[in-house]
Design an enzyme around this catalytic site. Structure first.
Site, PDB file in Angstrom:
ATOM      1  N   ASP A   1      -2.508  12.132  -3.814  1.00 55.20           N
ATOM      2  CA  ASP A   1      -2.399  13.441  -4.457  1.00 55.20           C
ATOM      3  C   ASP A   1      -3.580  14.356  -4.173  1.00 55.20           C
ATOM      4  O   ASP A   1      -4.404  14.613  -5.059  1.00 55.20           O
ATOM      5  CB  ASP A   1      -2.281  13.283  -5.991  1.00 55.20           C
ATOM      6  CG  ASP A   1      -1.200  12.305  -6.375  1.00 55.20           C
ATOM      7  OD1 ASP A   1      -0.215  12.202  -5.639  1.00 55.20           O
ATOM      8  OD2 ASP A   1      -1.350  11.631  -7.407  1.00 55.20           O
TER       9      ASP A   1
ATOM     10  N   GLU B   1       0.862  -1.187   0.000  1.00 55.67           N
ATOM     11  CA  GLU B   1       0.000   0.000   0.000  1.00 55.67           C
ATOM     12  C   GLU B   1       0.893   1.231   0.000  1.00 55.67           C
ATOM     13  O   GLU B   1       1.755   1.391   0.882  1.00 55.67           O
ATOM     14  CB  GLU B   1      -0.943   0.041   1.220  1.00 55.67           C
ATOM     15  CG  GLU B   1      -1.876   1.260   1.117  1.00 55.67           C
ATOM     16  CD  GLU B   1      -2.819   1.446   2.302  1.00 55.67           C
ATOM     17  OE1 GLU B   1      -2.769   0.668   3.260  1.00 55.67           O
ATOM     18  OE2 GLU B   1      -3.609   2.422   2.246  1.00 55.67           O
TER      19      GLU B   1
ATOM     20  N   ASP C   1     -11.519  10.218  -5.144  1.00 48.92           N
ATOM     21  CA  ASP C   1     -12.814  10.892  -5.292  1.00 48.92           C
ATOM     22  C   ASP C   1     -12.663  12.128  -6.184  1.00 48.92           C
ATOM     23  O   ASP C   1     -13.602  12.898  -6.320  1.00 48.92           O
ATOM     24  CB  ASP C   1     -13.388  11.294  -3.927  1.00 48.92           C
ATOM     25  CG  ASP C   1     -12.434  12.150  -3.112  1.00 48.92           C
ATOM     26  OD1 ASP C   1     -11.209  12.084  -3.354  1.00 48.92           O
ATOM     27  OD2 ASP C   1     -12.900  12.889  -2.231  1.00 48.92           O
TER      28      ASP C   1
ATOM     29  N   GLU D   1       4.903   4.875   3.929  1.00 50.09           N
ATOM     30  CA  GLU D   1       4.263   6.154   4.279  1.00 50.09           C
ATOM     31  C   GLU D   1       5.351   7.186   4.553  1.00 50.09           C
ATOM     32  O   GLU D   1       6.214   6.976   5.405  1.00 50.09           O
ATOM     33  CB  GLU D   1       3.366   5.944   5.510  1.00 50.09           C
ATOM     34  CG  GLU D   1       2.842   7.210   6.147  1.00 50.09           C
ATOM     35  CD  GLU D   1       2.099   8.120   5.175  1.00 50.09           C
ATOM     36  OE1 GLU D   1       1.138   7.686   4.546  1.00 50.09           O
ATOM     37  OE2 GLU D   1       2.519   9.299   5.050  1.00 50.09           O
TER      38      GLU D   1
ATOM     39  N   LYS E   1      -4.279  20.877  -8.859  1.00 48.48           N
ATOM     40  CA  LYS E   1      -3.973  21.991  -9.767  1.00 48.48           C
ATOM     41  C   LYS E   1      -2.888  21.561 -10.744  1.00 48.48           C
ATOM     42  O   LYS E   1      -2.015  20.773 -10.384  1.00 48.48           O
ATOM     43  CB  LYS E   1      -3.494  23.192  -8.965  1.00 48.48           C
ATOM     44  CG  LYS E   1      -4.601  23.828  -8.146  1.00 48.48           C
ATOM     45  CD  LYS E   1      -4.123  25.082  -7.468  1.00 48.48           C
ATOM     46  CE  LYS E   1      -5.248  25.660  -6.638  1.00 48.48           C
ATOM     47  NZ  LYS E   1      -4.795  26.381  -5.480  1.00 48.48           N
TER      48      LYS E   1
ATOM     49  N   ASP F   1       9.798   7.172   1.458  1.00 48.32           N
ATOM     50  CA  ASP F   1       9.283   7.833   0.256  1.00 48.32           C
ATOM     51  C   ASP F   1       9.229   6.762  -0.836  1.00 48.32           C
ATOM     52  O   ASP F   1      10.271   6.231  -1.231  1.00 48.32           O
ATOM     53  CB  ASP F   1      10.225   8.970  -0.142  1.00 48.32           C
ATOM     54  CG  ASP F   1       9.722   9.731  -1.366  1.00 48.32           C
ATOM     55  OD1 ASP F   1       8.932   9.171  -2.148  1.00 48.32           O
ATOM     56  OD2 ASP F   1      10.155  10.890  -1.529  1.00 48.32           O
TER      57      ASP F   1
HETATM   58  C1  LIG Z   1      -4.515  11.916   0.912  1.00 49.25           C
HETATM   59  S1  LIG Z   1      -3.606  10.847   1.949  1.00 49.25           S
HETATM   60  C2  LIG Z   1      -4.544   9.310   1.802  1.00 49.25           C
HETATM   61  C3  LIG Z   1      -4.281   8.382   2.950  1.00 49.25           C
HETATM   62  C4  LIG Z   1      -4.918   6.979   2.809  1.00 49.25           C
HETATM   63  N1  LIG Z   1      -4.378   6.293   1.638  1.00 49.25           N
HETATM   64  C5  LIG Z   1      -6.408   7.033   2.752  1.00 49.25           C
HETATM   65  O1  LIG Z   1      -6.980   6.711   1.700  1.00 49.25           O
HETATM   66  O2  LIG Z   1      -7.026   7.376   3.753  1.00 49.25           O
HETATM   67  C6  LIG Z   1      -2.126  10.472   1.022  1.00 49.25           C
HETATM   68  C7  LIG Z   1      -1.057   9.780   1.845  1.00 49.25           C
HETATM   69  O3  LIG Z   1       0.081   9.498   1.029  1.00 49.25           O
HETATM   70  C8  LIG Z   1       1.271   9.824   1.738  1.00 49.25           C
HETATM   71  N2  LIG Z   1       2.362  10.092   0.748  1.00 49.25           N
HETATM   72  C9  LIG Z   1       2.488  11.184  -0.046  1.00 49.25           C
HETATM   73  N3  LIG Z   1       3.560  11.099  -0.825  1.00 49.25           N
HETATM   74  C10 LIG Z   1       4.165   9.932  -0.509  1.00 49.25           C
HETATM   75  C11 LIG Z   1       5.356   9.285  -0.957  1.00 49.25           C
HETATM   76  N4  LIG Z   1       6.128   9.856  -1.900  1.00 49.25           N
HETATM   77  N5  LIG Z   1       5.703   8.096  -0.414  1.00 49.25           N
HETATM   78  C12 LIG Z   1       4.911   7.529   0.555  1.00 49.25           C
HETATM   79  N6  LIG Z   1       3.767   8.102   1.030  1.00 49.25           N
HETATM   80  C13 LIG Z   1       3.396   9.273   0.490  1.00 49.25           C
HETATM   81  C14 LIG Z   1       0.869  11.026   2.543  1.00 49.25           C
HETATM   82  O4  LIG Z   1       1.740  11.279   3.632  1.00 49.25           O
HETATM   83  C15 LIG Z   1      -0.537  10.633   2.987  1.00 49.25           C
HETATM   84  O5  LIG Z   1      -0.512   9.852   4.161  1.00 49.25           O
END
Ligand SMILES: C[S@@+](CC[C@H](N)C(=O)[O-])C[C@H]1O[C@@H](n2cnc3c(N)ncnc32)[C@H](O)[C@@H]1O
Length: 222
Positions: free
Chosen positions: A121, A46, A157, A71, A125, A99
């Site tokens: 994301d 995930e 969404d 994460e 924009k 990352d």
């Molecule tokens: C909008 S949140 C959605 C969280 C979860 N997937 C949900 O549906 O409830 C996006 C998540 O991706 C993580 N994220 C963003 N860029 C990332 C990266 N390059 N590598 C790992 N995680 C990342 C963010 O920290 C955040 O927890």
């Protein structure tokens, strides 16, 4: 997805979650190397589990599942990894503070059976497009790490985000649509017996979720 405001290593040095779990060092990462689980030949991944939920429910729903979350936020990686352990499934699941753009190339070719990207994301924009995970190099890494016939499942969404992912994935010849209808990636439901936190919120608000599923082609191209 909102990456940390400063580089991960700098954030780490200042964070109370500086000891967030990390992937083992090196290349060629596999289920055995990460989880020490000899029964697992393949792993689910995930990307960006955030506050967790999906991983914990997925482990409970399918006792054969071995799953890892990557994460970028130290806090959520630490807390959700601890929740997985407390749920009693720490031998089949972990969350690491990584990352994905740097970690994915370190996975062994064909080591993943499924990749989940739930509600990525949160900015849509045009000027933020370069931050999207659905970039060609990420898809090449995903395709390499996924086993033949492995699945890529994306939920969002945001219509423009769905379109951006569709365009990027369908521009990569390794993926074939695997939704409810032949030739389409669209799925009406989430078939994995687990929901992400954002998915639950969106559904509770009565908003539509766009779900896309693809399969990685086999080595014979089928
Ligand atoms: C909008 S949140 C959605 C969280 C979860 N997937 C949900 O549906 O409830 C996006 C998540 O991706 C993580 N994220 C963003 N860029 C990332 C990266 N390059 N590598 C790992 N995680 C990342 C963010 O920290 C955040 O927890």
């Amino acid at each position: 997805m909102s990456a940390a405001a400063c580089p991960p290593e700098l954030a780490r040095s200042r964070s109370p979650y500086a000891d967030a779990p990390r992937l083992p060092p090196g290349e060629g990462l596999t289920a055995v190397g990460i989880l020490g689980a000899p029964a697992a030949d393949r792993l689910e991944l995930e990307i960006g589990p955030g506050r967790g939920g999906f991983i914990i429910e997925r482990l409970a729903a399918d006792p054969a599942t071995h799953i890892v979350g990557l994460e970028i936020r130290l806090k959520w990686a630490s807390l959700v990894d601890e929740r997985v352990r407390a749920s009693g499934h720490g031998n089949r699941g972990r969350v690491f503070a990584e990352d994905v753009r740097l970690a994915l190339p370190r996975f062994r070719e064909g080591s993943l059976s499924r990749v989940f990207i739930h509600f990525p994301d949160p900015w849509w924009k045009k000027r933020h497009a370069k931050r999207r995970l659905a970039q060609l190099d990420m898809l090449e890494h995903l395709s390499r790490a996924l086993a033949p016939q492995g699945e890529l499942f994306v939920q969002t969404d945001v219509w423009d985000t769905a379109q951006a992912y569709r365009g990027a994935i369908e521009g990569c010849a390794d993926f074939v649509a695997a939704g409810d209808e032949p030739g389409s990636p669209l799925c009406a439901e989430n078939p994995y017996g687990a929901r992400s936190p954002r998915e639950r919120r969106v559904m509770a608000d009565g908003m539509p979720v766009i779900r896309l599923r693809y399969r990685r082609r086999g080595n014979d191209g089928a």
